[in-house]
Motif scaffolding. Structure first.
Motif, PDB file in Angstrom:
ATOM      1  N   GLU A  86      -9.479 -65.712  20.839  1.00 29.24           N
ATOM      2  CA  GLU A  86     -10.911 -66.010  20.784  1.00 29.24           C
ATOM      3  C   GLU A  86     -11.665 -65.066  19.850  1.00 29.24           C
ATOM      4  N   HIS A  87     -10.947 -64.314  19.012  1.00 27.20           N
ATOM      5  CA  HIS A  87     -11.616 -63.259  18.244  1.00 27.20           C
ATOM      6  C   HIS A  87     -12.600 -63.789  17.208  1.00 27.20           C
ATOM      7  N   ARG A  88     -12.485 -65.060  16.840  1.00 27.99           N
ATOM      8  CA  ARG A  88     -13.424 -65.645  15.875  1.00 27.99           C
ATOM      9  C   ARG A  88     -14.567 -66.411  16.556  1.00 27.99           C
ATOM     10  N   GLN A  89     -14.547 -66.507  17.854  1.00 29.27           N
ATOM     11  CA  GLN A  89     -15.573 -67.255  18.564  1.00 29.27           C
ATOM     12  C   GLN A  89     -16.861 -66.444  18.725  1.00 29.27           C
ATOM     13  N   THR A  90     -17.984 -67.143  18.688  1.00 35.11           N
ATOM     14  CA  THR A  90     -19.272 -66.536  19.033  1.00 35.11           C
ATOM     15  C   THR A  90     -19.586 -66.932  20.465  1.00 35.11           C
ATOM     16  N   LYS A  91     -19.707 -65.957  21.343  1.00 35.30           N
ATOM     17  CA  LYS A  91     -19.879 -66.225  22.759  1.00 35.30           C
ATOM     18  C   LYS A  91     -21.363 -66.360  23.114  1.00 35.30           C
ATOM     19  N   GLY A  92     -21.619 -67.075  24.216  1.00 37.44           N
ATOM     20  CA  GLY A  92     -22.992 -67.223  24.653  1.00 37.44           C
ATOM     21  C   GLY A  92     -23.163 -68.393  25.595  1.00 37.44           C
TER      22      GLY A  92
ATOM     23  N   LEU B 262     -13.445 -57.910  18.981  1.00 39.59           N
ATOM     24  CA  LEU B 262     -11.996 -58.015  18.879  1.00 39.59           C
ATOM     25  C   LEU B 262     -11.586 -57.994  17.418  1.00 39.59           C
ATOM     26  N   ALA B 263     -10.416 -57.444  17.155  1.00 39.85           N
ATOM     27  CA  ALA B 263      -9.860 -57.445  15.804  1.00 39.85           C
ATOM     28  C   ALA B 263      -8.377 -57.761  15.886  1.00 39.85           C
ATOM     29  N   VAL B 264      -7.917 -58.626  15.003  1.00 40.25           N
ATOM     30  CA  VAL B 264      -6.505 -58.973  14.898  1.00 40.25           C
ATOM     31  C   VAL B 264      -6.025 -58.502  13.532  1.00 40.25           C
ATOM     32  N   LEU B 265      -5.150 -57.514  13.530  1.00 42.66           N
ATOM     33  CA  LEU B 265      -4.702 -56.873  12.293  1.00 42.66           C
ATOM     34  C   LEU B 265      -3.215 -57.137  12.075  1.00 42.66           C
ATOM     35  N   ARG B 266      -2.841 -57.205  10.804  1.00 40.93           N
ATOM     36  CA  ARG B 266      -1.440 -57.446  10.445  1.00 40.93           C
ATOM     37  C   ARG B 266      -1.149 -56.733   9.132  1.00 40.93           C
TER      38      ARG B 266
ATOM     39  N   LEU C 181       2.230 -50.349   8.480  1.00 42.65           N
ATOM     40  CA  LEU C 181       1.499 -49.292   9.175  1.00 42.65           C
ATOM     41  C   LEU C 181       0.716 -48.424   8.201  1.00 42.65           C
ATOM     42  N   GLU C 182       1.352 -48.012   7.117  1.00 38.97           N
ATOM     43  CA  GLU C 182       0.687 -47.129   6.153  1.00 38.97           C
ATOM     44  C   GLU C 182      -0.551 -47.784   5.565  1.00 38.97           C
ATOM     45  N   ASP C 183      -0.455 -49.079   5.258  1.00 43.99           N
ATOM     46  CA  ASP C 183      -1.602 -49.791   4.695  1.00 43.99           C
ATOM     47  C   ASP C 183      -2.730 -49.919   5.712  1.00 43.99           C
ATOM     48  N   LEU C 184      -2.381 -50.232   6.959  1.00 39.54           N
ATOM     49  CA  LEU C 184      -3.403 -50.387   7.985  1.00 39.54           C
ATOM     50  C   LEU C 184      -4.146 -49.082   8.231  1.00 39.54           C
ATOM     51  N   LEU C 185      -3.441 -47.986   8.175  1.00 42.33           N
ATOM     52  CA  LEU C 185      -4.076 -46.698   8.443  1.00 42.33           C
ATOM     53  C   LEU C 185      -4.964 -46.242   7.296  1.00 42.33           C
ATOM     54  N   ALA C 186      -4.764 -46.791   6.098  1.00 44.34           N
ATOM     55  CA  ALA C 186      -5.519 -46.321   4.930  1.00 44.34           C
ATOM     56  C   ALA C 186      -6.563 -47.316   4.426  1.00 44.34           C
ATOM     57  N   ASP C 187      -6.401 -48.598   4.709  1.00 46.10           N
ATOM     58  CA  ASP C 187      -7.245 -49.626   4.102  1.00 46.10           C
ATOM     59  C   ASP C 187      -8.682 -49.552   4.621  1.00 46.10           C
ATOM     60  N   PRO C 188      -9.670 -49.329   3.741  1.00 39.37           N
ATOM     61  CA  PRO C 188     -11.077 -49.241   4.187  1.00 39.37           C
ATOM     62  C   PRO C 188     -11.628 -50.564   4.708  1.00 39.37           C
ATOM     63  N   ARG C 189     -10.959 -51.679   4.409  1.00 37.47           N
ATOM     64  CA  ARG C 189     -11.443 -52.970   4.896  1.00 37.47           C
ATOM     65  C   ARG C 189     -11.395 -53.070   6.413  1.00 37.47           C
ATOM     66  N   HIS C 190     -10.632 -52.199   7.060  1.00 40.82           N
ATOM     67  CA  HIS C 190     -10.477 -52.268   8.507  1.00 40.82           C
ATOM     68  C   HIS C 190     -11.382 -51.283   9.240  1.00 40.82           C
ATOM     69  N   THR C 191     -12.393 -50.783   8.575  1.00 45.08           N
ATOM     70  CA  THR C 191     -13.275 -49.800   9.204  1.00 45.08           C
ATOM     71  C   THR C 191     -13.924 -50.360  10.469  1.00 45.08           C
ATOM     72  N   ALA C 192     -14.357 -51.620  10.413  1.00 45.62           N
ATOM     73  CA  ALA C 192     -15.031 -52.220  11.573  1.00 45.62           C
ATOM     74  C   ALA C 192     -14.109 -52.286  12.788  1.00 45.62           C
ATOM     75  N   ALA C 193     -12.797 -52.365  12.552  1.00 44.55           N
ATOM     76  CA  ALA C 193     -11.848 -52.473  13.658  1.00 44.55           C
ATOM     77  C   ALA C 193     -11.680 -51.155  14.413  1.00 44.55           C
ATOM     78  N   GLU C 194     -12.233 -50.092  13.890  1.00 42.05           N
ATOM     79  CA  GLU C 194     -12.063 -48.787  14.530  1.00 42.05           C
ATOM     80  C   GLU C 194     -12.766 -48.721  15.882  1.00 42.05           C
ATOM     81  N   ARG C 195     -13.756 -49.577  16.109  1.00 46.04           N
ATOM     82  CA  ARG C 195     -14.435 -49.605  17.413  1.00 46.04           C
ATOM     83  C   ARG C 195     -14.104 -50.866  18.213  1.00 46.04           C
ATOM     84  N   ALA C 196     -13.147 -51.658  17.717  1.00 49.69           N
ATOM     85  CA  ALA C 196     -12.812 -52.930  18.366  1.00 49.69           C
ATOM     86  C   ALA C 196     -11.567 -52.796  19.231  1.00 49.69           C
TER      87      ALA C 196
END
Length: 390
Positions: free
Chosen positions: A231-237, A261-265, A268-283
């Motif tokens: 359901e990570h792409r759903q808008t709830k309400g 929610l965030a679904v990452l793939r 490991l090295e790329d996930l830990l360095a890629d700035p595109r995943h900054t929002a996932a740090e609190r998800a």
């Protein structure tokens, strides 16, 4: 009217309790009732997540309905497949006098809750094997029992006239599912057609967890909080429904998000360095690692950047494909080789280092020594017993 459903109070999300997030949503619900001057709150089933909810869960529901009624709204709750119809319906006749209408009994089907001049018909979840007899149908399917229930509702609508709303908890064809709904179908007979509810101004459904419109008058509100990573792409309400002389007007009301929610793939090295995943740090994160070799302490490394990672999966890409299966090799090798082959197998072609092989060799030798000692003692035991007897 505010159409909502599938609160699933007391639910956990991958062993993380959701009660605080659910309380935040219910605060939002009360505020929406106040700001929009809502006349009625409709909750179409699965109020609780289980038949015997915990005390703090019951307390949250009690406080919420008290606040909603205090804001001047009529509250209509119907039971879902997760609820205990009997427990949820306790003292329902008495509570109805206060503005809280709990409908979980088959006996109430066809008797509406009046909200102004609009007749609201709440249908509890109908288990075919249980409901077929009391509803007078021999067809023990969801189609059969819902059709029988709607015959009672339609009879009231025809005799009463005026506007009508139906609340139901079912799987209606055309609805999009997610991973978090309990399957209520048997052999594909769980789905009913939207035309089952034809003739009513609005149909407020529960059971599917994505907010969606199935037909012109049939909608699911969905769960107010995500209950699976699907359901990570759903808008709830919920849906704000206005019924007046001009017709029915529906507006989406988005729920607050306690934690996204965030679904990452990826590697490991790329996930830990890629700035595109900054929002996932609190998800809350579901991570699938594609490294050819399973990284050591992968979860610990991930949680340094993504502290709320809940699910870790592995899908190695580019890993060598073994010519023989592990099972085939294991039947033809010595114990140390079996251990090394197993490590090679779970690491997708990357066998033990010299240090690891040394540890394994020590362990295998210790097992051999221990077994030999036990065997020797087993062989000596009868002799000792014989000497003692002599």
């Amino acid at each position: 009217m505010l159409h909502t459903s599938d609160w699933h109070l007391g639910r956990s999300f991958h062993q993380v309790g959701l009660l605080d997030a659910q309380a935040q949503y219910l605060d939002h619900l009360v505020e929406t009732v106040r700001s929009e001057s809502v006349d009625a709150v409709l909750v179409s089933g699965d109020v609780y997540d289980r038949a015997m909810p915990a005390p703090d869960t019951v307390q949250l529901l009690s406080e919420t309905v008290t606040r909603l009624v205090g804001e001047g709204a009529v509250v209509v709750l119907s039971s879902g497949n997760h609820d205990s119809a009997i427990r949820l319906g306790f003292a329902s006749d008495l509570l109805a006098r206060t503005g809280l209408h709990i409908r979980s009994s088959l006996d109430t089907i066809g008797t509406p809750v009046m909200v102004g001049d609009v007749a609201v018909h709440p249908l509890p979840y109908l288990e075919p094997a249980v409901a077929a007899g009391p509803l007078g149908t021999t067809e023990r399917t969801h189609v059969g029992v819902l059709s029988a229930a709607m015959a009672r509702v339609n009879a009231d609508r025809v005799s009463r006239g005026g506007r009508s709303v139906v609340m139901g908890h079912a799987f209606v064809t055309g609805g999009a599912t997610s991973d978090s709904e309990r399957d209520i179908s048997v052999g594909g007979v769980g789905a009913v057609h939207p035309r089952t509810f034809a003739g009513h101004d609005y149909v407020a459904l529960g059971h599917l967890h994505g907010r969606q419109q199935v037909s012109e008058s049939v909608r699911y509100s969905g769960s107010p909080i995500a209950l699976s990573f699907s359901e990570h792409r759903q808008t709830k309400g919920s849906w704000l429904v206005d019924i007046d002389d001009a017709g029915v007007h529906v507006e989406a009301v988005d729920a607050p998000v306690a934690r996204p929610l965030a679904v990452l793939r990826g590697d490991l090295e790329d996930l830990l360095a890629d700035p595109r995943h900054t929002a996932a740090e609190r998800a809350w994160c579901q991570v699938t690692l594609t490294d050819p070799q399973r990284p050591p302490a992968a979860m610990e490394q991930l949680r340094r950047r993504f502290p709320h990672t809940l699910v870790l999966q592995f899908d190695p890409q580019g890993a060598p494909v073994p010519v023989r299966s592990y099972a085939q090799r294991a039947t033809q090798e010595q114990p140390l080789d079996v251990c090394c082959s197993f490590l090679d197998h779970v690491r997708s072609g990357h066998g033990p280092t010299e240090a690891e092989r040394e540890v394994l060799a020590t362990a295998v030798q210790a097992v051999r020594t221990g077994r030999a000692t036990r065997d020797d003692e087993g062989q000596l035991a009868p002799a000792r017993r014989q000497v003692g007897a002599a």
